[in-house]
Write an enzyme that holds these catalytic residues in place. Structure first.
Site, PDB file in Angstrom:
ATOM      1  N   GLU A 277      84.700  12.882  27.139  1.00 37.14           N
ATOM      2  CA  GLU A 277      83.743  13.933  27.486  1.00 37.14           C
ATOM      3  C   GLU A 277      84.265  15.241  26.919  1.00 37.14           C
ATOM      4  OE1 GLU A 277      82.048  14.067  31.608  1.00 37.14           O
ATOM      5  OE2 GLU A 277      83.575  12.527  31.962  1.00 37.14           O
TER       6      GLU A 277
ATOM      7  N   GLY B 230      93.031  18.458  21.245  1.00 37.76           N
ATOM      8  CA  GLY B 230      94.207  18.518  20.386  1.00 37.76           C
ATOM      9  C   GLY B 230      94.767  17.145  20.106  1.00 37.76           C
TER      10      GLY B 230
ATOM     11  N   GLU C  53      91.465  18.492  14.730  1.00 41.32           N
ATOM     12  CA  GLU C  53      91.422  17.846  16.052  1.00 41.32           C
ATOM     13  C   GLU C  53      90.237  18.324  16.887  1.00 41.32           C
ATOM     14  OE1 GLU C  53      92.967  15.382  17.520  1.00 41.32           O
ATOM     15  OE2 GLU C  53      94.536  14.984  16.057  1.00 41.32           O
TER      16      GLU C  53
ATOM     17  N   GLU D  38      87.331  15.763  18.118  1.00 45.01           N
ATOM     18  CA  GLU D  38      87.169  15.492  19.551  1.00 45.01           C
ATOM     19  C   GLU D  38      85.913  16.093  20.151  1.00 45.01           C
ATOM     20  OE1 GLU D  38      90.717  16.339  21.783  1.00 45.01           O
ATOM     21  OE2 GLU D  38      91.852  14.812  20.715  1.00 45.01           O
TER      22      GLU D  38
END
Length: 141
Positions: free
Chosen positions: A111, A45, A61, A65
């Site tokens: 990660e 997020g 997001e 990510e």
């Protein structure tokens, strides 16, 4: 200001978090690459951009990510995170996974992976994450 009071002049920053489960009902988590809570595990997020809806923000997001595409659903809960100079108002949305691909860390994550309940409890998570997710009924199996 008395002890325990908040500085009401700090900006309130709108943010989103994505609650994403795979077919095995494992939860998508990322290791944060930025403050607050750099190095700790959380759901993907970040900030809502000006003019962006919560749904559009969480879809963006999660993609940035983790490389995974999701469709945003209902808000499952909201938390406020003290960021020092600002307060982050985070709306966490349930998301439907549209990809069967493995997550790949990108953008602000170092990660990204899907975890089951046992693995999640062994990770160094952001403060209150597991308790909050449990309260919302969205922990992995």
């Amino acid at each position: 200001m008395a002890a325990g009071e908040q500085d009401d002049t700090r900006p309130l920053v709108p943010c989103v978090g994505g609650i994403v489960h795979d077919r095995a009902h494992r939860l998508l988590v990322v290791r944060r690459g930025q403050e607050p809570s750099r190095g700790l595990w959380s759901v993907p997020g970040g900030r809502v951009e000006p003019g962006e809806t919560l749904a559009a923000a969480v879809e963006r997001e999660v993609l940035e990510e983790t490389g995974l595409r999701v469709r945003a659903g209902a808000e499952v809960g909201r938390v406020r995170i003290d960021g020092g100079a600002a307060v982050y108002d985070v709306a966490d949305l349930a998301c439907v996974l549209l990809d069967d691909a493995a997550p790949v860390a990108g953008d602000d994550a170092t990660e990204a992976l899907f975890v089951d309940a046992a693995t999640l409890t062994g990770l160094d998570c952001t403060p209150g994450l597991v308790k909050t997710l449990a309260g919302w009924g969205v922990l992995p199996d």
